[in-house]
Design a protein around this motif. Structure first.
Motif, PDB file in Angstrom:
ATOM      1  N   ARG A  37       0.833  -1.212   0.000  1.00 26.95           N
ATOM      2  CA  ARG A  37       0.000   0.000   0.000  1.00 26.95           C
ATOM      3  C   ARG A  37       0.869   1.265   0.000  1.00 26.95           C
ATOM      4  O   ARG A  37       0.546   2.237  -0.688  1.00 26.95           O
ATOM      5  N   ARG A  38       1.962   1.280   0.768  1.00 28.13           N
ATOM      6  CA  ARG A  38       2.820   2.457   0.808  1.00 28.13           C
ATOM      7  C   ARG A  38       3.487   2.701  -0.540  1.00 28.13           C
ATOM      8  O   ARG A  38       3.581   3.850  -0.994  1.00 28.13           O
ATOM      9  N   SER A  41       0.818   4.012  -3.049  1.00 30.94           N
ATOM     10  CA  SER A  41       0.496   5.409  -2.777  1.00 30.94           C
ATOM     11  C   SER A  41       1.611   6.339  -3.238  1.00 30.94           C
ATOM     12  O   SER A  41       1.359   7.379  -3.854  1.00 30.94           O
ATOM     13  N   SER A  42       2.855   5.951  -2.971  1.00 29.62           N
ATOM     14  CA  SER A  42       3.991   6.807  -3.336  1.00 29.62           C
ATOM     15  C   SER A  42       4.134   6.938  -4.842  1.00 29.62           C
ATOM     16  O   SER A  42       4.407   8.020  -5.361  1.00 29.62           O
ATOM     17  N   MET A  46      -1.729   8.527  -5.175  1.00 29.23           N
ATOM     18  CA  MET A  46      -3.010   8.418  -4.474  1.00 29.23           C
ATOM     19  C   MET A  46      -3.032   7.091  -3.729  1.00 29.23           C
ATOM     20  O   MET A  46      -2.376   6.127  -4.148  1.00 29.23           O
ATOM     21  N   PRO A  47      -3.777   7.007  -2.632  1.00 28.52           N
ATOM     22  CA  PRO A  47      -3.873   5.723  -1.927  1.00 28.52           C
ATOM     23  C   PRO A  47      -4.599   4.681  -2.776  1.00 28.52           C
ATOM     24  O   PRO A  47      -5.387   5.014  -3.672  1.00 28.52           O
ATOM     25  N   GLU A  50      -8.375   5.055  -2.709  1.00 30.49           N
ATOM     26  CA  GLU A  50      -8.894   6.123  -3.573  1.00 30.49           C
ATOM     27  C   GLU A  50      -8.900   5.686  -5.027  1.00 30.49           C
ATOM     28  O   GLU A  50      -9.852   5.963  -5.782  1.00 30.49           O
ATOM     29  N   TYR A  51      -7.850   4.988  -5.472  1.00 33.44           N
ATOM     30  CA  TYR A  51      -7.813   4.482  -6.847  1.00 33.44           C
ATOM     31  C   TYR A  51      -8.961   3.517  -7.102  1.00 33.44           C
ATOM     32  O   TYR A  51      -9.637   3.593  -8.138  1.00 33.44           O
ATOM     33  N   HIS A 149       2.322  16.780   1.393  1.00 33.58           N
ATOM     34  CA  HIS A 149       3.372  16.081   0.656  1.00 33.58           C
ATOM     35  C   HIS A 149       4.465  17.014   0.129  1.00 33.58           C
ATOM     36  O   HIS A 149       5.627  16.620   0.038  1.00 33.58           O
ATOM     37  N   ASP A 192      -2.685   4.155   3.523  1.00 25.83           N
ATOM     38  CA  ASP A 192      -3.666   4.681   2.581  1.00 25.83           C
ATOM     39  C   ASP A 192      -3.969   6.157   2.818  1.00 25.83           C
ATOM     40  O   ASP A 192      -4.946   6.687   2.293  1.00 25.83           O
ATOM     41  N   VAL A 194      -4.365  10.034   2.665  1.00 23.53           N
ATOM     42  CA  VAL A 194      -4.371  11.060   1.628  1.00 23.53           C
ATOM     43  C   VAL A 194      -3.869  12.358   2.246  1.00 23.53           C
ATOM     44  O   VAL A 194      -3.809  12.511   3.463  1.00 23.53           O
TER      45      VAL A 194
END
Length: 289
Positions: A37-38, A41-42, A46-47, A50-51, A149, A192, A194
């Protein structure tokens, strides 16, 4: 990792109308849900959650525009128990409700299917070392702040500025183990998360696990484990944020390590008087992949 992320994207498409077992997928790919997950997201910006929501609503929008089924049938098909819940999710993605889109044909904000590709980068070597540390304790002044970010986080700036100068001197004197000196610590970041999600920021120092924390200071217990330490130098905080992003795009995909849960730590080794430039160490908790 690139292959694992593309496999994840394929499974999202196959399970758009149901819950996706990300933990089970991570195990079959030889990694962890946290790291998967990390990294998603990176690299995706987007997490994963969210996708998945955007893709689900992109496919649902086609059903809405076609007009062959009533809105409740479409809502149920896409995993929602009511038209109200479906409508909220639909509007959050497209900016208009399903009824409006059915009537007007739009507006629609489609999310294309992602595909991760390996590009030739990394012409600048990353100054990295792997260290193994026993359990230690982070002590200092903590605050809840929103995740930002890019650029300076004004909430963190405000928190640091609220501390009197003598408190910075006191904290530095308490430093008793690596990472040495005054530290900028972020903890409790969901993989996850945002931008805008709250996290714990601690301005403090590291001490040994058996060092008691003064009663007026907050403490974060850090278990024993390995750390990847990235040294950065240049404009602040841009050089640090660039290196942080490069750990996901360059370092982790090409090294046999993965992230594990734990705080991220920044040690300021040297800086200009106005903090326009700085030399830093970014400490990330890792384990063998």
């Amino acid at each position: 990792m690139i292959s694992a992320l593309n496999r994840l994207v394929d499974l999202v498409e196959q399970h758009l109308t149901e819950e996706l077992d990300v933990s089970g997928l991570a195990r079959t790919l030889g990694t962890t849900e946290y790291h998967l997950r990390r990294m998603f997201s990176s690299l995706a910006g987007m997490p994963l959650s969210e996708y998945m929501r955007r893709r689900r609503m992109t496919v649902a929008a086609a059903d809405v525009v076609r007009g062959e089924d009533d809105l409740l049938s479409i809502a149920v098909r896409h995993g929602y128990g009511s038209t109200e819940a479906f409508g909220r999710a639909f509007r959050a993605v497209h900016g208009a409700g399903p009824g409006e889109v059915r009537r007007d044909g739009g507006p629609l904000r489609s999310q294309p299917q992602l595909r991760f590709r390996l590009t030739v980068e990394g012409s600048n070597p990353m100054d990295t070392r792997i260290v193994e540390r026993p359990a230690f304790r982070l002590i200092g002044h903590a605050a809840r702040v929103p995740l930002i970010h890019h650029g300076v986080n004004p909430h963190i700036q405000q928190h640091i500025a609220s501390l009197p100068m003598e408190e910075h001197v006191r904290l530095k004197a308490l430093s008793g183990t690596e990472p040495a000196g005054l530290l900028q610590v972020t903890d409790g970041v969901d993989p996850d998360a945002v931008e805008g999600t709250e996290l714990t920021y601690l301005h403090g120092v590291a001490v040994t696990a058996d060092t008691p924390a003064p009663g007026d200071l907050d403490a974060i217990e850090v278990p024993a484990g390995r750390w990847a330490v990235f040294r950065t130098s240049g404009p602040h905080p841009q050089a640090l944020q660039t290196a942080w992003a490069a750990t996901a795009t360059e370092w982790f995909p090409s090294n046999p390590w993965r992230l594990r849960p734990g705080p991220s730590i920044v040690a300021i080794l040297d800086r200009a008087a106005d903090f326009s430039t700085a030399t830093c160490e970014l400490w990330l908790p890792v384990e063998a992949a």
